[in-house]
Scaffold this motif. Structure first.
Motif, mmCIF file in Angstrom:
data_model
loop_
_atom_site.group_PDB
_atom_site.id
_atom_site.type_symbol
_atom_site.label_atom_id
_atom_site.label_comp_id
_atom_site.label_asym_id
_atom_site.label_seq_id
_atom_site.Cartn_x
_atom_site.Cartn_y
_atom_site.Cartn_z
ATOM 1 N N SER A 100 -11.294 5.667 -22.426
ATOM 2 C CA SER A 100 -10.021 4.972 -22.349
ATOM 3 C C SER A 100 -10.139 3.734 -21.473
ATOM 4 O O SER A 100 -9.656 2.647 -21.818
ATOM 5 N N PHE A 111 3.116 -2.699 -27.733
ATOM 6 C CA PHE A 111 3.304 -1.439 -28.439
ATOM 7 C C PHE A 111 4.620 -0.793 -28.011
ATOM 8 O O PHE A 111 5.420 -0.374 -28.837
ATOM 9 N N PHE A 119 -5.938 10.988 -16.792
ATOM 10 C CA PHE A 119 -6.307 12.097 -17.656
ATOM 11 C C PHE A 119 -7.132 13.129 -16.889
ATOM 12 O O PHE A 119 -6.996 14.324 -17.100
ATOM 13 N N GLN A 146 -6.420 15.243 -29.968
ATOM 14 C CA GLN A 146 -7.207 16.440 -29.718
ATOM 15 C C GLN A 146 -7.178 17.352 -30.940
ATOM 16 O O GLN A 146 -6.196 17.424 -31.662
ATOM 17 N N ILE A 161 -6.702 -1.036 -32.260
ATOM 18 C CA ILE A 161 -6.611 0.318 -31.732
ATOM 19 C C ILE A 161 -7.888 1.094 -32.081
ATOM 20 O O ILE A 161 -8.343 1.063 -33.221
ATOM 21 N N SER A 166 -4.012 16.762 -17.109
ATOM 22 C CA SER A 166 -4.647 17.162 -18.362
ATOM 23 C C SER A 166 -3.868 18.305 -19.010
ATOM 24 O O SER A 166 -3.724 18.355 -20.217
ATOM 25 N N GLN A 201 -2.582 6.118 -19.655
ATOM 26 C CA GLN A 201 -2.680 6.437 -18.235
ATOM 27 C C GLN A 201 -2.488 5.180 -17.394
ATOM 28 O O GLN A 201 -2.878 4.084 -17.793
ATOM 29 N N THR A 214 -0.433 16.795 -20.284
ATOM 30 C CA THR A 214 -0.685 16.013 -21.491
ATOM 31 C C THR A 214 -0.906 16.914 -22.695
ATOM 32 O O THR A 214 -0.392 16.657 -23.779
ATOM 33 N N GLN A 215 -1.654 17.959 -22.468
ATOM 34 C CA GLN A 215 -1.918 18.876 -23.567
ATOM 35 C C GLN A 215 -0.634 19.549 -24.042
ATOM 36 O O GLN A 215 -0.390 19.679 -25.245
ATOM 37 N N PHE A 260 1.285 9.389 -28.307
ATOM 38 C CA PHE A 260 0.408 8.275 -27.922
ATOM 39 C C PHE A 260 0.339 8.283 -26.405
ATOM 40 O O PHE A 260 1.340 8.038 -25.726
ATOM 41 N N ILE A 261 -0.822 8.574 -25.875
ATOM 42 C CA ILE A 261 -0.934 8.845 -24.447
ATOM 43 C C ILE A 261 -1.578 7.693 -23.709
ATOM 44 O O ILE A 261 -2.613 7.174 -24.120
ATOM 45 N N GLU A 307 -10.165 18.876 -26.723
ATOM 46 C CA GLU A 307 -8.910 19.143 -26.014
ATOM 47 C C GLU A 307 -8.801 18.253 -24.794
ATOM 48 O O GLU A 307 -9.762 17.628 -24.374
ATOM 49 N N PHE A 308 -7.624 18.183 -24.220
ATOM 50 C CA PHE A 308 -7.429 17.372 -23.028
ATOM 51 C C PHE A 308 -7.673 18.185 -21.762
ATOM 52 O O PHE A 308 -8.200 17.681 -20.779
ATOM 53 N N THR A 323 -12.544 11.396 -21.831
ATOM 54 C CA THR A 323 -11.395 10.645 -22.317
ATOM 55 C C THR A 323 -11.042 9.506 -21.372
ATOM 56 O O THR A 323 -10.747 8.390 -21.789
ATOM 57 N N THR A 360 -6.930 -1.005 -27.510
ATOM 58 C CA THR A 360 -6.022 0.069 -27.142
ATOM 59 C C THR A 360 -6.570 1.410 -27.614
ATOM 60 O O THR A 360 -6.888 1.564 -28.791
ATOM 61 N N PRO A 361 -6.688 2.377 -26.717
ATOM 62 C CA PRO A 361 -7.171 3.690 -27.120
ATOM 63 C C PRO A 361 -6.052 4.563 -27.657
ATOM 64 O O PRO A 361 -4.938 4.533 -27.141
ATOM 65 N N PHE A 362 -6.342 5.305 -28.689
ATOM 66 C CA PHE A 362 -5.396 6.279 -29.232
ATOM 67 C C PHE A 362 -6.126 7.615 -29.256
ATOM 68 O O PHE A 362 -7.094 7.793 -29.996
ATOM 69 N N ILE A 363 -5.670 8.558 -28.445
ATOM 70 C CA ILE A 363 -6.437 9.772 -28.220
ATOM 71 C C ILE A 363 -5.818 10.964 -28.918
ATOM 72 O O ILE A 363 -4.612 11.188 -28.815
#
Lengths: 410, 410
Positions: free
Chosen positions: A86, B117, B73, A100, A65, B79, B100, B82-83, B97-98, A72-73, A82, A95-98
């Motif tokens: 991603s 996951f 995203f 903010q 990960i 966006s 797309q 998600t925020q 955990f986001i 921010e998103f 992002t 695996t991305p874990f994002i």
DNA sequence: CTGAAAGCGCTAACAG
DNA sequence: CTGTTAGCGCTTTCAG
């Protein structure tokens, strides 16, 4: 076992092999007979086996990960950044874990340190550093895991960094505006910094200011505090747009005595007030009017990012000033929405896909060298064992994109 | 141990207690003497102890991670969504955990099933379902973990769902446009569906179409296929905008014989071509012109979302048609950028904070009842043991926001 | 209120 | 090429 989720043991039993062989087969490791592998895969499929990553991570210390930390998103720039990161991470099987931070340096620091996930779960981190205090002991902060800083602009980075073409890009933007005939160009993005002090610029917006300043001086145009406005997001941009508009109005008043009030934003009549086009060779600057607003007939605005540029256009429209008819505006970043706004936005488009590639390359290299979770215990799969890679550094490319916001009116 | 990261045992040793007591103290569990807790906390702090969530998750089967699945995203709607979700989840001490899917139903299904996951790491999932095939066996797909569908619009949801005020909202939007004096209103968002078939609408955009249709019929205005255009994103919106513009041009030609060509997008002269304002009582529709384009003097556009509305405004501008002077445009969603575009965008603003609250409430309730990871093994902390909560359902509120794109020109 | 025992499911290391 | 052993760090369970 018959109840609950099937485990590796269940698969192994079903296939008539040991758990270890099952594990190796499932992971596609070399050294498993094809027939054995087939048996294992069949068993896994039959039982609908799903690996328990939690257990796998606990034992192996690796999660695959990558932690992404952005402000921010819900901003045109970060949502694009992002998405690019991603996509790149996913395409490499990671695996991305994002996360903010809402522009809070504390939150960023927390994300890198106190957060228990960061502490032990992530194999690497990518941090968009704008707004973070300068020269934090970053390498220490995240416990020695691979870390890449985006746009941190440190002179001597202590960790890997990918930078934006801040100075060159903004210089190109300003040169372009000048080439388009603009002579009174406002700069939006950073508070005014005297020319001499610009040498010490240490963050993205200051570097962009330096680039813009350089282009002005090259062209023999002045650079002073009456033309520089703060602005990193749309709200700031609107404020800057209002200030710029007021100076333009003052100049018009000084010029031909015709006055006009500002439209109201939510219910206003933007688009109906019609002023003379004032672009061209007018250079009457800094004529103090009675109400203390400097009179400057701005004909161009060079913004440090697209987000602020949208705000500037909005702010100008509040005063009935049109882009590009009255004033030309250029942004920086190349966000997606710049293609479909009205006017569409000219910009310095940076290559975020390239940025993502660079950043993930840097992380992956360190992961593969075994610099994960603090220990640089080289697993023997690399050439020079034990030594830690020195910080590397890259700068991404850019492209000037001409759209409506700087179009010449014919 | 002296090397490596400190473990719970190290903390326990340092504090002179057992690991179990240390664990309880650190988690703030009741039944630990204050002095003992203080000792443990001091020890943890001294050693800079960080819990190993990987081990914790393995043993407890809980991660406190909520999985969010959205289409992408880099879109103004997602966006913001998600925020909002991210903020709500974080504020409850859980971790978002986001992921797309890039609008791929396969990717969404994968995210819910094959992804390891999802299989075992997440305590619950929130899925924005638009675009996913109808009536997938969702409850099965994710292995019985708490799942909330956003805007899925199923008649009989098999899982928890939070819906948008699709029909009412779009009806309000259309009513507003009519109240503003529009009489030829295009609808952008969904391919044309005959009025009779609208009863079976099963997805968000079809429901919005139904709402728009209802408002038209209420007002005694026609509803037919010449006025309906597909469009869920800015590209679709631009295409729809072009089609609408062409019909308007055809109507103008039929009306007064004055013709004008389309401007070019990237280098065009939008804003210079000046047409008569055609809003008001003109209702000349469907006059076939020589080049087969229906001649309709559209004076309003009701869009199924803001993203498409931006595209429509852009597409109209490509033909020199201005919003709101020539045509009024309203969107749906209330995305953030609608406040700072030019013109700013009138819209049906939905309450995403409320949506986030509802969704997380639903998930948390199921988590606390023990419906995690398939087993509804009630941990005894709930009243009616063993029974699974029936699917719940909520619809969020909306608000009509008037901005420039529908302003009356005075 | 505190502690001891046991094991979650997997994989590194080594032995056959 | 395959199997055995041991244990990652935590928490559930149950006994003091």
């Amino acid at each position: 076992m018959t109840s609950g989720k099937p485990t590796l043991r269940d698969v192994a039993n079903q296939a008539g092999v040991s758990p270890m062989t099952a594990s190796n087969a499932l992971h596609g490791k070399a050294g498993v007979k094809e027939s054995t592998r087939a048996k294992v895969l069949a068993a896994a499929k039959k039982l609908d086996y799903r690996i328990n990553l939690t257990a796998s991570m606990l034992k192996s210390g690796r999660s695959n990960i990558i932690h992404i930390i952005v402000n921010e998103f819900d901003s045109p720039f970060y949502s694009k950044l992002t998405q690019a990161l991603s996509h790149e991470i996913t395409s490499r099987g990671l695996t991305p874990f994002i996360e903010q931070t809402q522009y809070s340096p504390d939150a960023a620091e927390h994300a890198l340190t106190s957060n228990p996930f960061s502490g032990q779960l992530f194999d690497g981190e990518i941090l968009h550093a704008t707004g973070l205090g300068t020269n934090l002991p970053l390498a220490k902060l995240n416990g020695g895991r691979p870390l890449v800083l985006l746009d941190a602009c440190e002179e001597t980075p202590t960790v890997d960094a990918v930078n934006f073409p801040n100075e060159e890009g903004e210089r190109a933007a300003m040169q372009y505006l000048i080439a388009q005939g603009c002579r009174n160009i406002a700069i939006v993005g950073h508070t005014f910094v005297p020319r001499a002090e610009l040498a010490h610029a240490q963050n993205a917006f200051a570097l962009r200011l330096r680039g813009a300043c350089a282009a002005l001086l090259d062209a023999g145009l002045p650079y002073d505090e009456t033309m520089v406005f703060e602005g990193g997001c749309s709200d700031d941009g609107i404020t800057a747009g209002h200030a710029i508009a007021e100076r333009i109005m003052a100049a018009r008043r000084a010029d031909c005595g015709a006055g006009a009030g500002a439209g109201d934003r939510e219910t206003g009549t933007a688009g109906t007030a019609d002023f003379n086009n004032v672009s061209g060779e007018i250079t009457g600057k800094s004529i103090e009017t009675t109400d203390k607003i400097p009179a400057i007939a701005f004909d161009g605005v060079c913004c440090a990012n697209d987000f602020a540029a949208f705000g500037v256009i909005r702010g100008l429209a509040d005063y009935g000033i049109h882009v590009p008819q009255d004033v030309k505006v250029i942004g920086f970043d190349g966000v997606t929405s710049g293609t479909y706004t009205t006017p569409s936005l000219s910009t310095i488009q940076v290559d975020l896909d390239q940025l993502a590639k660079f950043a993930v390359d840097m992380i992956v290299e360190r992961i593969e060298r075994g610099e994960v979770n603090g220990n640089s215990s080289n697993a023997g799969n690399s050439n020079d064992a034990g030594t830690v890679l020195p910080p590397s550094r890259a700068t991404i490319g850019y492209q000037l994109v001409e759209r409506e916001s700087t179009t010449a009116i014919i």
